[in-house]
Write an enzyme that holds these catalytic residues in place. Sequence first.
Site, short mmCIF file in Angstrom:
data_model
loop_
_atom_site.label_atom_id
_atom_site.label_comp_id
_atom_site.label_asym_id
_atom_site.label_seq_id
_atom_site.Cartn_x
_atom_site.Cartn_y
_atom_site.Cartn_z
N PRO A 121 -37.63 26.52 -79.16
CG PRO A 121 -39.03 25.84 -77.61
CD PRO A 121 -38.69 25.76 -78.87
CB CYS A 122 -32.73 28.73 -77.10
SG CYS A 122 -33.24 29.75 -75.60
CD GLN A 123 -36.44 27.53 -73.07
OE1 GLN A 123 -36.43 27.23 -74.15
NE2 GLN A 123 -37.19 28.44 -72.52
CG PHE A 157 -30.33 23.10 -78.17
CD1 PHE A 157 -30.13 21.94 -78.41
CD2 PHE A 157 -31.50 23.50 -78.82
CE1 PHE A 157 -31.08 20.95 -78.76
CE2 PHE A 157 -32.35 22.95 -79.10
CZ PHE A 157 -32.21 21.70 -79.40
CB SER A 158 -29.59 27.81 -73.68
OG SER A 158 -28.94 28.97 -72.94
#
Length: 174
Positions: free
Chosen positions: A85-87, A89-90
């Site tokens: 999941p990128c949330q 770090f996004s």
Amino acid sequence: RVLFRSPTRETANAVNIGSLCTGYGGLDLAVEAHFGAKTIWCSEYDKHASNIIEKRFPGVPNYGDLTKIDWSSVPPVDIITAGYPCQPFSQAGKRNGTDDPRHLFPYILEALRHLRPRYAIFENVRGHLNLGFDSVLRDLASIGYDAKWSLVRASEVGAPHQRARLYIVANPSS
């Protein structure tokens, strides 16, 4: 931007992939194509993504929620992939990094520690380089894995936009 070499044709059929945070399976399809490999199991808990991977990888077991897997019951593989999941770090999110409950890399690290694949191939957002990436590299080193990474813009592979993605390739130091 070659991060790793393809296996020879003679060994290509023996390469198996285990996929974590599988999503729709795009990373796995790319790794399959590059290595001449086959995805033999995956881990995806999202119902809609799971419907897609059932069609994309028929007959491949889906172990579901990665946080609940008993790694001693999972077949060993040559490559583990994860588009985790990128949330956390996004730029589009709150950027809580490793404090975000969606930060699943510690669970991926547990899979690597137990299964010891020849390669681990990860994908995430560009913002991860500035938030949490040092922890990922430190964690990989703590279990004896070296890593190389690169940013690849979508336009570099033919897509009509510039979005950059971070790709990480890790393998045992030995």
